[in-house]
Scaffold this motif. Structure first.
Motif, PDB file in Angstrom:
ATOM      1  N   ALA A 314      -7.837   3.983   1.516  1.00 54.92           N
ATOM      2  CA  ALA A 314      -8.933   3.096   1.925  1.00 54.92           C
ATOM      3  C   ALA A 314      -8.936   1.830   1.090  1.00 54.92           C
ATOM      4  O   ALA A 314      -9.081   0.709   1.622  1.00 54.92           O
ATOM      5  CB  ALA A 314     -10.268   3.817   1.788  1.00 54.92           C
ATOM      6  N   VAL A 315      -8.737   2.011  -0.197  1.00 53.98           N
ATOM      7  CA  VAL A 315      -8.758   0.828  -1.075  1.00 53.98           C
ATOM      8  C   VAL A 315      -7.568  -0.077  -0.755  1.00 53.98           C
ATOM      9  O   VAL A 315      -7.690  -1.305  -0.713  1.00 53.98           O
ATOM     10  CB  VAL A 315      -8.763   1.276  -2.559  1.00 53.98           C
ATOM     11  N   SER A 316      -6.408   0.554  -0.448  1.00 47.75           N
ATOM     12  CA  SER A 316      -5.238  -0.252  -0.087  1.00 47.75           C
ATOM     13  C   SER A 316      -5.521  -1.081   1.158  1.00 47.75           C
ATOM     14  O   SER A 316      -5.191  -2.262   1.236  1.00 47.75           O
ATOM     15  CB  SER A 316      -4.033   0.647   0.224  1.00 47.75           C
ATOM     16  N   LYS A 317      -6.128  -0.402   2.144  1.00 48.69           N
ATOM     17  CA  LYS A 317      -6.421  -1.118   3.398  1.00 48.69           C
ATOM     18  C   LYS A 317      -7.390  -2.265   3.163  1.00 48.69           C
ATOM     19  O   LYS A 317      -7.243  -3.351   3.728  1.00 48.69           O
ATOM     20  CB  LYS A 317      -6.994  -0.150   4.433  1.00 48.69           C
ATOM     21  N   ALA A 318      -8.386  -2.000   2.307  1.00 47.88           N
ATOM     22  CA  ALA A 318      -9.352  -3.062   1.984  1.00 47.88           C
ATOM     23  C   ALA A 318      -8.604  -4.252   1.400  1.00 47.88           C
ATOM     24  O   ALA A 318      -8.861  -5.414   1.757  1.00 47.88           O
ATOM     25  CB  ALA A 318     -10.406  -2.543   1.001  1.00 47.88           C
ATOM     26  N   GLY A 319      -7.636  -3.943   0.537  1.00 52.36           N
ATOM     27  CA  GLY A 319      -6.846  -5.022  -0.076  1.00 52.36           C
ATOM     28  C   GLY A 319      -6.056  -5.793   0.972  1.00 52.36           C
ATOM     29  O   GLY A 319      -6.053  -7.024   0.980  1.00 52.36           O
ATOM     30  N   ASP A 320      -5.426  -5.044   1.921  1.00 47.84           N
ATOM     31  CA  ASP A 320      -4.641  -5.712   2.970  1.00 47.84           C
ATOM     32  C   ASP A 320      -5.518  -6.658   3.787  1.00 47.84           C
ATOM     33  O   ASP A 320      -5.119  -7.775   4.127  1.00 47.84           O
ATOM     34  CB  ASP A 320      -4.037  -4.683   3.932  1.00 47.84           C
TER      35      ASP A 320
END
Ligand code: ADP
Length: 495
Positions: A314-320
């Motif tokens: 989830a955090v990765s996606k938020a970053g993307d």
């Protein structure tokens, strides 16, 4: 002659009008001092001569026969009646005079007494007045404004050429008819207001209204109405000057719409500055989000990545997403920032990438299926990157808007390499096609079918493409919709 009668002599000598006496053969017997002044002859020059010497031709030659006719038929043309005739002076000049002739008898002989009143002055006043009338009439006739006279009951009494041209009625058709023939039904009430003003002695100045032609067509007019008075000052009629202001009104309307367009452009310019500022402001929180998500990812990884894969993802996606938002903002800022035109060697696919990202914001939610086909290694082009993007964004937004009411919503965007000669960009939609009312004016400025549209997108796009040496055109898509194409020549290597 009774020259010794002193009263008679005084009368002859002092009479302001000329007095002459001739006998029945037309021979002058008496020639008064006033006659001497009028004809410039001394009495001694004319007494004993035929009176016809005082007349211009053709009367001079005919005069003897006039006398004879009168003597034989008794038919009087002038005797006992009097009329305006012409006299001829000694120097040959001719002057108008009023001649009254009385008949009498003296010593058993018939005599004629002529009283001559000089009309020179009256004629010159009359001529001046006639000239003035003719002058006024020529002004009325040559005027481009309709000039119409009417009675206080609204009946037309005169009608000039311009009125004929403006309203299509000939004077013979309309003189004697009510002026309300020229009024559209919803303006009839104006006539009673105008008449009330006229009766009160007031005029109407440059009153803008609408009038009706014979063929029923309406024209915008400016009307000036003045009361006309008789010699005693009583208002008896009215004169109307009517100017056709249809062209002026149309020009005003055009100007108004241009002003609206311009103020819209001004608003857009303002908006672009605002969006540049917003883009700048948003960049900071986006960068912060990116930093925080990176920190969060590291923390999750250092604790126990296996136990928290979902949180990590989830955090990765938020970053993307933050990266994506940052890219959009960068493009938007590039796009709207005011800048000098600046050409560089570019790859059409990269330009198209940016344009698609901007042009299709919101397209997914509008349920549009997008198909992108990029050329493999297209030739480089020498262009103003933002201007070419602007063209593509315009084509894409038009396509998205066009399909908003359609069932099938497919957008195909391709870049094509043209045998080393340059590139072609194709944007095809499955919308309703170009509205028939647009016809061949598609690329003309201010042509739009949209309520809030400005109709300048395609006009500007065409200018941009042509200034790059390319071409922008449109053809219908099959089975429905529109395909826009544009070409850009390949960079020549000199750049
Ligand atoms: P605007 O979008 O402000 O109307 P444009 O110059 O971009 O100005 O477009 C002019 C008009 O051309 C539009 O109002 C629309 O009627 C028509 N048009 C442009 N693109 C399309 C399209 N893809 N499909 C149908 N009509 C279009």
């Amino acid at each position: 002659m009774p020259g010794d009668d002193s009263l008679f002599t005084t009368l002859i000598a002092t009479a302001v009008d000329g007095i002459t006496v001739i006998d029945e053969r037309g021979i002058i017997r008496v020639f008064s001092q006033a006659c001497e002044r009028l004809f410039q002859y001394a009495a001694s020059d004319v007494v004993g001569q035929n009176v016809n010497m005082l007349m211009p031709e053709p009367y001079r030659e005919a005069h003897d026969s006039y006398i004879n006719r009168y003597k034989t038929t008794g038919e009087a043309r002038i005797i006992g009646i009097g009329r305006e005739v012409h006299g001829q002076r000694k120097d040959g000049s001719v002057f108008p005079m009023y001649l009254s002739v009385g008949e009498g008898r003296l010593n058993g002989n018939r005599i004629f007494v002529g009283i001559i009143h000089d009309l020179t002055e009256l004629y010159s006043v009359r001529e001046a007045r006639d000239a003035e009338k003719a002058f006024l009439a020529s002004i009325v006739e040559s005027s481009n404004d309709a000039i119409v006279a009417k009675t206080l009951d609204g009946v037309i009494t005169s009608w000039n050429d311009a009125a004929e041209r403006m309203f299509g009625y000939k004077a013979s058709e309309i003189v004697g008819k009510p002026i309300t023939l020229l009024f559209p039904p919803d303006r009839l009430v104006e006539e009673s207001e105008i008449l009330a003003k006229l009766r009160a002695g007031e005029g109407v100045h440059h009153y803008e209204t609408i009038r009706k032609r014979k063929d029923g067509g309406l024209i915008d007019v400016s009307v000036t109405i003045s009361p006309m008075r008789d010699a005693s000052g009583r208002i008896v009629a009215a004169s109307k000057t009517i100017r056709d202001i249809t062209d002026r009104k149309a020009a005003e309307a055009r100007l108004q719409s241009l002003q609206n367009e311009l103020s819209h452009v001004a608003r857009l310019t303002e908006m672009s500055q605002v969006s540049a500022a917003i883009a700048h402001e948003l960049n900071q929180p986006l960068t912060a989000i990116l930093n925080y998500t990176n920190v969060a990812k590291r923390l999750i990884a250092s604790v126990n990545p296996a136990s928290t894969p979902k949180a990590y993802e989830a955090v990765s996606k938020a970053g993307d997403q933050a990266v994506r938002a940052g890219q959009i903002i960068r493009r938007l800022r590039d796009f709207v920032e005011k800048r000098e035109s600046n050409r560089t060697v570019e790859d059409i696919n990269l330009i198209a990438d940016d344009a698609i990202a901007l042009g299709l914001i919101g397209a997914k939610s509008a349920n549009i299926r997008t198909c992108i086909k990029f050329a493999d290694r297209p030739p480089p082009i020498y262009v103003d990157r933002v201007q070419i993007q602007q063209v593509m964004v315009n084509l894409l937004r038009n396509a998205v808007e066009a399909m908003s009411t359609c069932q099938r919503r497919e957008l195909t965007i391709s870049t094509v390499a043209m045998d080393g000669a340059g590139v072609e960009v194709v944007v095809a939609d499955t919308g309703p096609g170009i509205a028939p009312e647009i016809g061949d004016r598609l690329f003309k400025p201010f042509v739009t079918t949209k309520a809030g549209g400005m109709g300048i997108g395609l006009a500007i796009s065409q200018t941009i493409i042509e200034s790059h040496g390319g071409r922008l055109w449109m053809n219908p898509n099959s089975p429905g919709g529109t395909v826009f194409h544009f070409t850009i020549p390949a960079a020549t290597g000199l750049e």
